[in-house]
Design an enzyme around this catalytic site. Structure first.
Site, short mmCIF file in Angstrom:
data_model
loop_
_atom_site.label_atom_id
_atom_site.label_comp_id
_atom_site.label_asym_id
_atom_site.label_seq_id
_atom_site.Cartn_x
_atom_site.Cartn_y
_atom_site.Cartn_z
N LYS A 35 0.94 -1.14 -0.01
CA LYS A 35 0.06 -0.12 -0.10
C LYS A 35 0.78 1.18 0.08
CE LYS A 35 -4.48 -0.93 2.07
NZ LYS A 35 -5.41 -0.65 3.48
N GLU A 151 -15.76 8.34 13.30
CA GLU A 151 -15.87 8.57 11.65
C GLU A 151 -17.29 8.21 11.24
OE1 GLU A 151 -13.71 10.32 9.63
OE2 GLU A 151 -15.75 10.16 8.74
N ALA A 252 -36.10 0.03 -0.05
CA ALA A 252 -36.06 -1.50 0.07
C ALA A 252 -35.05 -2.14 -0.96
CB ALA A 252 -37.42 -1.86 -0.34
N CYS A 260 -19.20 -1.98 7.47
CA CYS A 260 -19.77 -1.54 8.77
C CYS A 260 -20.93 -1.63 9.40
CB CYS A 260 -19.67 0.08 8.64
SG CYS A 260 -17.92 0.91 8.51
P1 NAD Z 1 -9.24 -0.74 6.41
O1 NAD Z 1 -9.28 -2.33 6.57
O2 NAD Z 1 -9.56 -0.31 4.97
O3 NAD Z 1 -7.74 -0.17 6.75
C1 NAD Z 1 -7.19 -0.44 7.96
C2 NAD Z 1 -5.72 -0.28 7.55
O4 NAD Z 1 -5.16 -0.22 8.82
C3 NAD Z 1 -5.16 -1.31 6.82
O5 NAD Z 1 -4.47 -0.50 5.45
C4 NAD Z 1 -4.04 -1.94 7.65
O6 NAD Z 1 -3.12 -2.38 6.76
C5 NAD Z 1 -3.81 -0.84 8.67
N1 NAD Z 1 -3.16 -1.45 9.78
C6 NAD Z 1 -3.85 -2.48 10.49
N2 NAD Z 1 -2.94 -2.58 11.59
C7 NAD Z 1 -1.97 -1.78 11.51
C8 NAD Z 1 -0.74 -1.70 12.34
N3 NAD Z 1 -0.61 -2.24 13.49
N4 NAD Z 1 -0.09 -0.69 11.96
C9 NAD Z 1 -0.24 -0.04 10.74
N5 NAD Z 1 -1.21 0.12 10.15
C10 NAD Z 1 -2.13 -0.99 10.59
O7 NAD Z 1 -10.23 -0.32 7.54
P2 NAD Z 1 -11.36 1.09 7.18
O8 NAD Z 1 -12.22 0.69 6.47
O9 NAD Z 1 -10.53 2.20 6.97
O10 NAD Z 1 -11.92 1.25 8.75
C11 NAD Z 1 -11.04 1.67 9.86
C12 NAD Z 1 -11.84 1.79 10.94
O11 NAD Z 1 -12.85 2.86 10.77
C13 NAD Z 1 -12.70 0.40 11.39
O12 NAD Z 1 -12.85 0.79 12.78
C14 NAD Z 1 -14.07 0.96 10.58
O13 NAD Z 1 -15.13 0.09 11.60
C15 NAD Z 1 -14.13 2.42 10.86
N6 NAD Z 1 -15.11 3.01 9.92
C16 NAD Z 1 -15.06 2.72 8.72
C17 NAD Z 1 -15.96 3.18 7.58
C18 NAD Z 1 -15.80 2.78 6.35
O14 NAD Z 1 -16.60 3.05 5.49
N7 NAD Z 1 -14.84 1.93 5.89
C19 NAD Z 1 -16.59 4.45 8.09
C20 NAD Z 1 -16.61 4.76 9.27
C21 NAD Z 1 -15.83 4.30 10.46
#
Ligand code: NAD
Length: 429
Positions: A35, A151, A252, A260
């Protein structure tokens, strides 16, 4: 301000580039080297409208840097966002392994006073947990504060949602820490709500669970419509024009999926249970959701006289339009059911092909809506991408074995489909 964002997924990357575009010095951190390689070249590792342009701009302007070193990034930052994944664990509660791992690394790197912000969706008590982890490394309590800043962005419109959020929720124990976040977000000129840590953490789960329940409610109404001859679109219009109800999340369809809603609803039920509360409204909403796609497939199976040897084509694979995210997408549920029952499956999606192809090599991926329709005994509209709204139905039908359209998102009207000789089935009518 000097900011770092740990986790460059849908949330972390979008947050990082938007904060950088507002003139902050932002360091985005991820452990996924592939990435990072893409990011350094200005290539977004995810599909999100508008992201590439803003990523390239902020890299060129020098406001955005990327690294795999939490230590370097944290020691350079006043505000550290945790935006790593929190997938469901085996018992349904969110798996906080990544959040904990990151908290340990942050603790080792803190030098000057630092605000640690939980942006990941985490259950009530997680802010305290992060605080305890940092303290356990011997960091002085006055050297840091933990803030919850959940978020609410939606994939597909994440940049817009981050620039123009309905509200920004900031949960903190100390007002001064919350005020620092208010300063960071003040250029956006959006409403901000300062709460306790616990309230902020719960607001996120409560919001997603409420929206999911609203969809399940209209899907339950759709089942009644199918029995009594009402049309769920009209019912939803009539309900939604009441300002107390509102028209959003009242469409619907095949039900809610994505990264999420399923995880957050499940997470709230499991966490509530641990607290001694049975959140049975959400259990019922989940049951309605789980039945919705199966009910649709049952109708298709009946119409086809069984799936064995039939070619069923899917329009759309992503869990919703304008994203490549397939986590908990309804398409996966459909592919699994069709495979089990012996159908031949073809699929087309404008961007979300790669992930599904890797999971289900038996699915024949195609390059267009017309190609996917070729020789199909039935076409299921799974994701309501805009390009599916304006298909040439005559051309589409001419390619098919049988003009059978199962519209899982109510994109077409019966009248229009039938005009082109389709047998038209949809949800709630
Ligand atoms: P994602 O899986 O797309 O991204 C998570 C990132 O974190 C990955 O790139 C992964 O490599 C990195 N990561 C994991 N462990 C790590 C570490 N130890 N050190 C460094 N990087 C690390 O997740 P996302 O969809 O962005 O969601 C992140 C959070 O936000 C979750 O809790 C999710 O519930 C929340 N959230 C997501 C959305 C959405 O639409 N995707 C919306 C609101 C909230």
């Amino acid at each position: 301000m000097r900011v770092c964002v740990i986790g460059t997924g849908y949330v972390g990357l979008v947050t990082g580039v938007v904060l950088a575009d507002l003139g902050n010095d932002v360091i985005c951190v991820d452990k996924d080297k592939a990435k990072l390689d893409k990011l350094r070249k200005g290539i977004p590792p995810i599909y999100e409208p508008g992201l590439e342009e803003i990523l390239k701009r902020t890299l060129n302007d020098g406001f955005l840097m990327v690294t795999d070193s939490i230590c370097d990034a944290v020691s350079e930052s006043e505000i550290v966002f945790i935006a790593v994944g929190t997938p469901p664990g085996e018992d349904g509660t969110p798996d906080l392994t990544a959040v904990k791992a990151v908290a340990h690394e942050i603790a080792d790197a803190i030098q000057e006073y630092t605000i640690v912000v939980n942006k990941s969706t985490v259950p009530v008590g997680s802010g305290d947990m992060v605080e305890q982890i940092i303290l356990s490394h011997g960091v002085e309590p006055e050297k840091f504060d933990v803030v919850s800043n959940p978020e609410f962005l939606r994939e597909g419109s994440a940049i817009h949602d981050t620039l123009v959020p309905d509200r920004i929720v900031i949960g903190a124990k100390k007002r001064e820490a919350a005020v620092k976040l208010v300063e960071l977000y003040s250029p956006l000129e959006r409403p901000m709500l300062i709460t306790s840590l616990q309230s902020a953490e719960l607001i996120k789960y409560a919001s997603n669970s409420f929206l999911a329940t609203k969809i399940s409610f209209i899907n339950a109404i759709s089942r009644l419509c199918e029995i009594c001859g009402a049309d769920v679109t009209d019912v939803a219009k009539g309900m939604g024009s009441d300002q107390r109800i509102g028209s959003q999340f009242l469409q619907a369809g095949l039900g809610w999926g994505g990264s999420c809603f399923p995880k957050d609803v499940q997470g709230l039920v499991a966490v509530a249970e641990k607290m001694g509360y049975d959140f049975d409204i959400l259990t019922a909403a989940t049951r309605v959701n789980n039945e919705q796609t199966q009910h649709f497939l049952d109708r298709l199976e009946k119409e086809l006289g069984g799936f064995k040897g039939k070619t069923v084509s899917l329009l759309g694979l992503a869990f919703k339009p304008n994203t490549d995210d397939i986590r908990d997408a309804k398409s996966l549920e459909i592919i699994e059911c069709l495979t089990e029952k012996g159908a031949k499956i073809k699929a087309y999606d404008p961007v979300a092909v790669e992930g599904v192809a890797a999971l289900y090599p038996q699915v024949e991926m195609t390059e267009s809506s017309y190609e996917v329709a070729t020789d199909a005994d039935a076409l299921i509209l799974v994701t309501e991408w805009n390009e599916f709204r304006h298909l040439d139905l005559e051309r589409l039908g001419s390619k098919m074995n049988r003009r059978l359209l199962f519209d899982g998102r109510r994109v077409y009207s019966r009248e229009r489909a039938e005009r082109f000789g389709f047998e038209y089935f949809t949800i709630g009518a």
